[in-house]
Design a protein around this motif. Structure first.
Motif, short mmCIF file in Angstrom:
data_model
loop_
_atom_site.label_atom_id
_atom_site.label_comp_id
_atom_site.label_asym_id
_atom_site.label_seq_id
_atom_site.Cartn_x
_atom_site.Cartn_y
_atom_site.Cartn_z
N GLU A 58 0.81 -1.22 0.00
CA GLU A 58 0.00 0.00 0.00
C GLU A 58 0.84 1.27 0.00
N LEU A 59 2.14 1.15 -0.31
CA LEU A 59 2.98 2.34 -0.30
C LEU A 59 2.51 3.34 -1.35
N PRO A 60 2.45 4.61 -0.98
CA PRO A 60 2.16 5.63 -2.01
C PRO A 60 3.35 5.74 -2.95
N LEU A 61 3.09 6.12 -4.19
CA LEU A 61 4.15 6.21 -5.18
C LEU A 61 5.28 7.14 -4.75
N GLY A 62 4.97 8.12 -3.93
CA GLY A 62 5.98 9.05 -3.44
C GLY A 62 7.03 8.40 -2.56
N MET A 63 6.81 7.14 -2.17
CA MET A 63 7.79 6.40 -1.37
C MET A 63 8.79 5.65 -2.25
N TYR A 64 8.59 5.70 -3.57
CA TYR A 64 9.49 4.97 -4.47
C TYR A 64 10.96 5.34 -4.25
N PRO A 65 11.32 6.63 -4.17
CA PRO A 65 12.74 6.95 -3.93
C PRO A 65 13.27 6.33 -2.64
N ASN A 66 12.44 6.22 -1.64
CA ASN A 66 12.87 5.64 -0.37
C ASN A 66 13.16 4.15 -0.49
N VAL A 67 12.29 3.42 -1.18
CA VAL A 67 12.53 1.98 -1.29
C VAL A 67 13.69 1.69 -2.24
N VAL A 68 13.85 2.52 -3.27
CA VAL A 68 15.03 2.37 -4.13
C VAL A 68 16.29 2.61 -3.32
N GLU A 69 16.25 3.59 -2.44
CA GLU A 69 17.42 3.87 -1.60
C GLU A 69 17.74 2.70 -0.68
N ARG A 70 16.71 2.02 -0.20
CA ARG A 70 16.95 0.83 0.63
C ARG A 70 17.70 -0.24 -0.14
#
Length: 173
Positions: free
Chosen positions: A15-27
């Motif tokens: 359910e992550l909002p698309l705006g979290m994409y940079p965060n998960v890529v950083e992980r």
């Protein structure tokens, strides 16, 4: 100590909002240095020591390397517009047959870093429309988006990094 939940028993809520994409890529970008940091000061004896029949620290690292092609193949599936993502080998045959304990940790880490950075370069180039794309995850039996795949990879990385930390505490203290 809290017992870690087995990977296969994990349930996911995507359910992550698309705006979290940079965060998960950083992980996922951060996994190679985290793995290097966890293994840097360990002796070959500690790196290759098993806890019963469970994988050693070095085999855990090798397993992460072994799964890099799966992430790339699943990105290929999204790019090709396939309805279902390629399935993982749930028996982990590649890791069991790789004999990672006979290799050097430096080679495993260098190859993992190289392959992971190739994955991250692809992730860095996707636009919002692409990260919304969906396909069926074959084991979970739910449609996931590209952002969910990246989150899934990050969670899998953390699962194995936590095990490496656990083995480190068990063997080194």
């Amino acid at each position: 100590m809290v017992e870690r939940l087995e990977w296969i028993k994990r349930q996911f809520s995507f359910e992550l909002p698309l705006g979290m994409y940079p965060n998960v890529v950083e992980r996922v970008r951060g996994t190679p240095p985290r793995l290097e940091d966890l293994t840097r000061s360990l002796t070959a004896e500690v790196l290759t020591r098993r806890d019963g029949d469970k994988w050693s620290i070095q085999e855990q690292a090798g397993h992460l390397l072994d799964l890099e092609p799966l992430g790339m193949n699943r990105l290929d599936d999204f790019e090709a517009g396939r309805e279902t993502l390629v399935a993982a080998d749930m028996g982990n045959r590649k890791t069991h047959e790789a004999n990672h304990n006979a290799k050097t940790i430096e080679n495993i880490l260098a190859q993992f870093r190289r392959e992971r950075m190739a994955l991250v370069r692809r992730l860095d180039n996707y636009d919002e429309a692409f990260i919304r794309r969906t396909a069926l995850h074959p084991r979970l039996k739910v449609k996931i988006r590209v952002i969910d795949l990246v989150f899934f990879i990050a969670e899998h990385d953390d699962h194995h990094l936590a095990r490496i930390s656990e083995l480190n505490r068990l063997f080194v203290g």
